[in-house]
Every structure is written in structure tokens, then in C-alpha cells.
Scaffold this motif. Structure first.
Motif, PDB file in Angstrom:
ATOM      1  N   LEU A  55       0.886  -0.996  -0.206  1.00 12.28           N
ATOM      2  CA  LEU A  55      -0.241   0.368   0.354  1.00 12.28           C
ATOM      3  C   LEU A  55       0.663   0.804  -0.606  1.00 12.28           C
ATOM      4  O   LEU A  55       0.407   1.982  -0.616  1.00 12.28           O
ATOM      5  CB  LEU A  55      -1.124   0.465   1.597  1.00 12.28           C
ATOM      6  N   ASP A  56       2.139   1.395   0.936  1.00 15.45           N
ATOM      7  CA  ASP A  56       2.739   2.551   0.423  1.00 15.45           C
ATOM      8  C   ASP A  56       3.381   3.042  -0.635  1.00 15.45           C
ATOM      9  O   ASP A  56       3.402   3.752  -0.896  1.00 15.45           O
ATOM     10  CB  ASP A  56       4.146   1.834   1.673  1.00 15.45           C
ATOM     11  N   HIS A  57       3.658   2.263  -1.554  1.00 12.13           N
ATOM     12  CA  HIS A  57       4.078   2.475  -2.630  1.00 12.13           C
ATOM     13  C   HIS A  57       2.932   2.996  -3.557  1.00 12.13           C
ATOM     14  O   HIS A  57       3.271   4.432  -4.106  1.00 12.13           O
ATOM     15  CB  HIS A  57       3.949   1.042  -3.531  1.00 12.13           C
ATOM     16  N   TYR A  58       1.675   2.665  -3.183  1.00 15.39           N
ATOM     17  CA  TYR A  58       0.425   3.636  -4.092  1.00 15.39           C
ATOM     18  C   TYR A  58       0.927   5.121  -3.238  1.00 15.39           C
ATOM     19  O   TYR A  58       0.025   6.051  -3.869  1.00 15.39           O
ATOM     20  CB  TYR A  58      -0.373   2.788  -4.413  1.00 15.39           C
ATOM     21  N   VAL A  59       0.497   5.317  -2.332  1.00 15.44           N
ATOM     22  CA  VAL A  59       0.351   5.958  -1.577  1.00 15.44           C
ATOM     23  C   VAL A  59       1.587   7.290  -1.924  1.00 15.44           C
ATOM     24  O   VAL A  59       1.100   8.480  -2.356  1.00 15.44           O
ATOM     25  CB  VAL A  59       0.183   5.782   0.117  1.00 15.44           C
ATOM     26  N   GLN A  60       2.218   6.552  -1.555  1.00 17.85           N
ATOM     27  CA  GLN A  60       4.351   7.293  -1.640  1.00 17.85           C
ATOM     28  C   GLN A  60       3.411   8.251  -3.422  1.00 17.85           C
ATOM     29  O   GLN A  60       4.072   9.219  -4.211  1.00 17.85           O
ATOM     30  CB  GLN A  60       4.855   6.837  -1.348  1.00 17.85           C
ATOM     31  N   ARG A  61       3.461   7.098  -3.773  1.00 13.98           N
ATOM     32  CA  ARG A  61       3.063   7.817  -5.621  1.00 13.98           C
ATOM     33  C   ARG A  61       2.056   8.748  -5.926  1.00 13.98           C
ATOM     34  O   ARG A  61       2.093   9.744  -6.647  1.00 13.98           O
ATOM     35  CB  ARG A  61       3.006   6.174  -6.844  1.00 13.98           C
ATOM     36  N   ALA A  62       1.148   8.707  -4.550  1.00 16.57           N
ATOM     37  CA  ALA A  62      -0.286   9.783  -5.161  1.00 16.57           C
ATOM     38  C   ALA A  62       0.426  11.083  -4.175  1.00 16.57           C
ATOM     39  O   ALA A  62      -0.543  12.155  -4.487  1.00 16.57           O
ATOM     40  CB  ALA A  62      -2.086   9.078  -4.502  1.00 16.57           C
ATOM     41  N   ILE A  63       0.897  11.005  -3.227  1.00 16.41           N
ATOM     42  CA  ILE A  63       1.379  12.122  -2.416  1.00 16.41           C
ATOM     43  C   ILE A  63       2.455  12.768  -3.391  1.00 16.41           C
ATOM     44  O   ILE A  63       2.240  14.241  -3.479  1.00 16.41           O
ATOM     45  CB  ILE A  63       2.487  11.390  -1.259  1.00 16.41           C
ATOM     46  N   SER A  64       2.629  12.483  -3.955  1.00 20.18           N
ATOM     47  CA  SER A  64       4.132  12.752  -5.427  1.00 20.18           C
ATOM     48  C   SER A  64       3.797  13.821  -6.404  1.00 20.18           C
ATOM     49  O   SER A  64       4.141  14.588  -7.262  1.00 20.18           O
ATOM     50  CB  SER A  64       5.743  11.641  -5.640  1.00 20.18           C
ATOM     51  N   ASP A  65       2.535  12.580  -6.659  1.00 24.55           N
ATOM     52  CA  ASP A  65       1.584  13.556  -7.819  1.00 24.55           C
ATOM     53  C   ASP A  65       0.213  14.333  -7.651  1.00 24.55           C
ATOM     54  O   ASP A  65      -0.546  13.698  -7.739  1.00 24.55           O
ATOM     55  CB  ASP A  65       1.371  12.555  -8.682  1.00 24.55           C
ATOM     56  N   PRO A  66       0.173  15.835  -7.752  1.00 22.37           N
ATOM     57  CA  PRO A  66      -1.535  16.070  -7.534  1.00 22.37           C
ATOM     58  C   PRO A  66      -1.948  15.572  -8.581  1.00 22.37           C
ATOM     59  O   PRO A  66      -2.924  15.719  -7.501  1.00 22.37           O
ATOM     60  CB  PRO A  66      -0.755  17.363  -7.118  1.00 22.37           C
TER      61      PRO A  66
END
Length: 85
Positions: A55-66
Motif C-alpha cells: 500500500l505504501d508504494h501507491y500512497v507515496q506515488r499519490a503524494i508525489s503527484d497532485p
């Protein structure tokens, strides 16, 4: 399917449980092949072998791309007054 999702904002948003709507039943809706699934422990030590790692992979990706919206689907539970989360 995502076009049916309401503008959720932040936090928990209950969805009505109606066939053909956005409340999903992954098993009865035949949305994936159960034979291709695997169990992930919630907190096994090591790299990319626990649910939190995946899950962290997707959360970090979402955080870095508005431009990314992240939806987590499931049933709400807790908090229970006498049980720590």
C-alpha cells in the motif's frame, strides 16, 4: 467504475450498498480471479512482503503527484472504546 465515485473529499464516506453502484463486492462481482491472490501479513519484517509495504508504494506515488486521487475501499471498523487501534 471510477466515474461513478462521488467527490469524496477526505475521511470516511459511506456508499449505499446497491447493485451496479460504487459499493463493490469483489467476490460476487467476479472482479478478480481468487486463484491469483495471495495472503499478505499486515506487518511482516522485510521489504515488499507485507500489506503495508504494498500500500505504501501507491500512497507515496499519490503524494508525489497532485493529479492522482487515491481511493481505499472497504468497510469501516472501530474505534472501540476499550481497544487500541
Amino acid at each position: 467504475m471510477t466515474e461513478l465515485l462521488p467527490l469524496a473529499g477526505r475521511g470516511w464516506n459511506a456508499l449505499p450498498s446497491k447493485p451496479g453502484k460504487t459499493s463493490l463486492d469483489f467476490v460476487r462481482g467476479d472482479l478478480f480471479d481468487p486463484a491469483r491472490t495471495r495472503l499478505l501479513p499486515p506487518d511482516l519484517e522485510g521489504c515488499d512482503n507485507a500489506l503495508a509495504d504494498v500500500l505504501d508504494h501507491y500512497v507515496q506515488r499519490a503524494i508525489s503527484d497532485p493529479s492522482i486521487s487515491l481511493f481505499v475501499l472497504g468497510e469501516q471498523f472501530g474505534p472501540e472504546p476499550a481497544t487500541a487501534d
